[in-house]
Design a protein around this motif. Structure first.
Motif, short mmCIF file in Angstrom:
data_model
loop_
_atom_site.label_atom_id
_atom_site.label_comp_id
_atom_site.label_asym_id
_atom_site.label_seq_id
_atom_site.Cartn_x
_atom_site.Cartn_y
_atom_site.Cartn_z
N GLY A 121 0.60 -1.21 -0.09
CA GLY A 121 0.03 0.06 0.10
C GLY A 121 0.70 1.27 -0.05
O GLY A 121 2.07 1.28 0.47
N MET A 122 0.39 2.38 -0.72
CA MET A 122 1.16 3.54 -0.72
C MET A 122 1.23 4.46 0.40
O MET A 122 -0.10 4.50 1.08
CB MET A 122 0.87 4.32 -2.17
CG MET A 122 0.90 3.47 -3.26
SD MET A 122 0.42 4.29 -4.88
CE MET A 122 1.66 5.41 -4.82
N ILE A 123 1.99 5.11 0.75
CA ILE A 123 2.03 6.07 2.04
C ILE A 123 1.95 7.39 1.28
O ILE A 123 0.72 7.95 1.70
CB ILE A 123 3.62 6.00 2.59
CG1 ILE A 123 3.59 4.33 3.12
CG2 ILE A 123 3.24 7.12 3.68
CD1 ILE A 123 5.11 4.37 3.91
N THR A 124 2.79 7.93 0.58
CA THR A 124 2.65 9.28 -0.12
C THR A 124 3.87 9.41 -1.30
O THR A 124 4.70 8.43 -1.19
CB THR A 124 2.63 10.51 0.67
OG1 THR A 124 2.22 11.67 0.22
CG2 THR A 124 4.25 10.84 1.48
N ASP A 125 3.64 10.41 -1.94
CA ASP A 125 4.92 10.84 -2.95
C ASP A 125 5.43 12.08 -3.25
O ASP A 125 5.11 13.13 -2.09
CB ASP A 125 4.04 10.41 -4.20
CG ASP A 125 2.88 11.37 -4.76
OD1 ASP A 125 2.45 12.05 -3.78
OD2 ASP A 125 2.37 11.56 -5.90
N GLY A 126 6.09 12.38 -3.90
CA GLY A 126 6.61 13.76 -4.11
C GLY A 126 8.10 13.84 -4.93
O GLY A 126 8.12 12.78 -5.68
N THR A 274 -2.10 -0.28 -4.36
CA THR A 274 -0.94 -0.53 -4.60
C THR A 274 -0.42 0.63 -5.95
O THR A 274 -1.45 1.09 -6.54
CB THR A 274 -0.55 -1.85 -5.16
OG1 THR A 274 -1.43 -2.05 -6.62
CG2 THR A 274 -1.28 -2.99 -4.27
N PRO A 275 0.79 0.73 -6.25
CA PRO A 275 1.19 1.56 -7.09
C PRO A 275 0.31 0.99 -8.61
O PRO A 275 0.08 1.89 -9.58
CB PRO A 275 2.78 1.37 -7.31
CG PRO A 275 3.22 1.18 -6.00
CD PRO A 275 2.16 0.27 -5.33
N PHE A 276 0.51 -0.53 -8.81
CA PHE A 276 -0.21 -0.75 -10.27
C PHE A 276 -1.48 -0.32 -10.16
O PHE A 276 -1.99 0.10 -11.37
CB PHE A 276 0.03 -2.55 -10.12
CG PHE A 276 1.38 -2.95 -9.81
CD1 PHE A 276 2.24 -2.55 -10.90
CD2 PHE A 276 1.73 -3.30 -8.72
CE1 PHE A 276 3.65 -3.04 -10.79
CE2 PHE A 276 3.18 -3.79 -8.62
CZ PHE A 276 4.05 -3.73 -9.60
N GLU A 277 -2.26 -0.64 -9.11
CA GLU A 277 -3.96 -0.15 -9.11
C GLU A 277 -3.90 1.38 -9.46
O GLU A 277 -4.87 1.94 -10.10
CB GLU A 277 -4.48 -0.52 -7.77
CG GLU A 277 -4.51 -1.98 -7.60
CD GLU A 277 -5.04 -2.35 -6.16
OE1 GLU A 277 -5.81 -3.33 -6.11
OE2 GLU A 277 -4.63 -1.49 -5.30
N LEU A 297 4.48 -6.34 -3.68
CA LEU A 297 4.41 -5.64 -5.07
C LEU A 297 4.82 -6.67 -6.02
O LEU A 297 4.22 -6.87 -7.19
CB LEU A 297 5.37 -4.59 -5.16
CG LEU A 297 4.81 -3.50 -4.24
CD1 LEU A 297 5.69 -2.12 -4.62
CD2 LEU A 297 3.45 -2.96 -4.61
N GLU A 298 5.85 -7.81 -5.62
CA GLU A 298 6.18 -8.90 -6.84
C GLU A 298 4.78 -9.63 -6.95
O GLU A 298 4.73 -10.13 -7.96
CB GLU A 298 7.32 -9.40 -6.17
CG GLU A 298 8.64 -8.79 -6.53
CD GLU A 298 10.07 -9.53 -6.21
OE1 GLU A 298 11.13 -9.38 -6.63
OE2 GLU A 298 9.69 -10.21 -5.06
N ALA A 299 4.34 -9.94 -5.92
CA ALA A 299 3.14 -10.96 -5.99
C ALA A 299 1.84 -10.19 -6.19
O ALA A 299 0.75 -11.00 -6.45
CB ALA A 299 3.08 -11.55 -4.48
N ALA A 300 1.68 -8.88 -6.12
CA ALA A 300 0.76 -8.19 -6.51
C ALA A 300 0.00 -8.41 -8.02
O ALA A 300 0.99 -8.48 -8.95
CB ALA A 300 0.82 -6.71 -6.08
N ASP A 301 -1.29 -8.18 -8.11
CA ASP A 301 -1.69 -8.01 -9.43
C ASP A 301 -1.51 -6.83 -10.04
O ASP A 301 -1.34 -5.69 -9.59
CB ASP A 301 -3.44 -8.18 -9.59
CG ASP A 301 -4.24 -7.81 -10.59
OD1 ASP A 301 -3.63 -7.65 -11.66
OD2 ASP A 301 -5.40 -8.11 -10.65
N LYS A 302 -0.81 -6.93 -11.36
CA LYS A 302 -0.16 -5.74 -12.11
C LYS A 302 -1.17 -4.86 -12.71
O LYS A 302 -0.76 -3.90 -13.46
CB LYS A 302 1.04 -6.12 -12.93
CG LYS A 302 1.97 -7.12 -11.99
CD LYS A 302 2.98 -6.35 -11.01
CE LYS A 302 3.82 -7.23 -10.43
NZ LYS A 302 3.60 -8.43 -9.80
N SER A 303 -2.26 -5.26 -12.89
CA SER A 303 -3.40 -4.38 -13.20
C SER A 303 -3.69 -2.89 -12.88
O SER A 303 -3.61 -2.92 -11.65
CB SER A 303 -4.82 -5.24 -13.52
OG SER A 303 -4.61 -6.56 -14.06
#
Length: 403
Positions: A121-126, A274-277, A297-303
């Motif tokens: 899960g994503m925290i924040t960006d910048g 996730t970043p992919f979602e 993230l390696e195991a996550a759905d990449k869609s």
């Protein structure tokens, strides 16, 4: 269907001056040191990174602010929070925290970065600025990365602190012309998209970067403590008068960043995304680093499940207000009105990846009506992001100015 209240913000209004010094707000609240510029314009503020940022100014209407950034130049004081990470192990720490390699970023360059939790899960960006080999600023969106750096810094030779740096954005097709007018010396050479450099404005040292939250040509100025920050701001406004510069609040970003596909932390993605979602999978690099969240993230759905959406005849409400044949199919994460496209624009996250660009939905709008919406790719135009790189001059006609 119910209206989503999770992204509503509270605002605070500045009290009438009543003879007080015009820069009092900047001295008494966690406000931008240039907030005195905003006080004459009935500002409303919201907290962003525990800093006050102008949610509303009466310098112009929302549409006028939009056209100013698309056709001319604007000045916006933001709540981005630069945190400094320095020391011989600073690169190692950042490579551990971020999903994208920092080793590739040379001094004098910037990089878009985000951090994830262990579950992906994503925290924040910048925007990460590499000031020198062992010194970085991460100018983050709303959220807490400071604690995350500290939590992963054990045993490393690294210093993490708030340098008390404040950020303003100068954006629009005439922004680089204005930069040349305010610098004490020549333009940095090179000064490409996502370059950063130390410069002098009004005799004051500051940093600038070729970046911004509009996907227009633009730059940001990072103002340092123990300098005369008002001298910098006043110089920009004085020189900007010849360009018709407009001081703006949040509305200048809303529709333009949605059109550009620039996501807002906390609304367009969050701890459950996730970043992919979020459509940001291209910024996850499965190289030789063991960064936080890699296994998940390696195991996550990449869609991808995040798309743009155009709404005919209205501005969408936020929340789960999209339906197909009466069934809820996703969430409107951000919405606004694009004067350029003449329709409502949104960033949406769908329940299933198969519902992508071209999908047609019914949308509950802010006025209570139900309108038709159609999903689209992001960015909605300038797909190769040539405008902020200075490789495409695309200044649309402003019908407001023609009236």
């Amino acid at each position: 269907m119910t209206t989503d209240l999770s992204h509503f913000r509270f605002v605070a209004k500045a009290l009438p001056n009543q003879g007080a010094r015009p820069r009092e707000l900047a001295r008494t609240m966690p406000a931008h040191p240039l907030s005195y510029m905003e006080l004459p314009y009935d500002p409303e503020y919201t907290l962003y990174n525990l800093r006050l940022t102008p949610e509303k100014l009466d310098t112009a209407t929302d549409d006028e602010m939009y056209w100013a950034v698309r056709t001319n130049v604007i000045f916006r004081h933001t709540g981005e929070l630069p945190i400094e990470i320095s020391g011989s192990d600073s690169e190692a720490l950042l490579n551990k925290v971020f999903t994208r390699s920092v080793s590739k970023v040379k001094p004098g360059r910037c990089s878009y970065q985000f951090a994830c939790y262990h579950d992906g899960g994503m925290i924040t960006d910048g925007v990460l600025l590499r000031l020198s080999q062992d010194r970085f600023w991460m100018a983050q969106a709303d959220g807490d990365l400071f604690s995350w750096y500290k939590a992963h810094a054990e045993g490393l030779d690294v210093k993490i602190h708030d340098p008390n740096v404040w950020v303003s954005q100068i954006q629009g097709p005439r922004s680089l012309d204005l930069l040349a007018a305010v610098l004490d010396g020549p333009m940095p050479d090179p000064f490409r998209y996502f370059d950063c450099a130390e410069v002098s404005i009004a005799g004051q040292t500051c940093w600038i970067s070729r970046s911004g939250f509009t996907n227009e040509l633009g730059w940001e100025v990072y103002m340092l403590p123990d300098t005369d920050i008002p001298a910098i701001g006043d110089k920009i406004m004085e020189a900007g008068a010849a360009f018709g510069i407009l001081l703006t609040g949040t509305p200048v970003f809303r529709a333009r960043r949605i059109e550009a596909g620039l996501l807002n932390a906390g609304s367009d993605f969050g701890a459950e995304t996730t970043p992919f979602e979020a459509g940001l999978g291209g910024f996850v690099e499965f190289d030789d680093r063991d960064f936080v969240g890699r296994k998940a993230l390696e195991a996550a759905d990449k869609s991808c499940r995040t798309w743009g959406m155009r709404v005919t005849g209205g501005v969408a409400q936020l929340g789960r207000v999209m339906t197909i044949d009466g069934e809820e199919v996703g969430r409107v994460c951000s919405s606004g009105y694009s004067p350029y496209q003449g329709c409502g624009v949104c960033i949406v996250r769908m329940d299933v990846p198969a519902q992508g660009s071209g999908t047609k939905v019914e949308v509950l709008c802010a006025d209570g009506s139900t309108q038709s919406g159609e999903l689209c790719t992001l960015p909605m135009y300038d797909a190769d992001r040539l405008i902020p790189r200075g490789k495409l001059v695309d200044v649309p006609t402003n019908p407001i100015a023609a009236e």
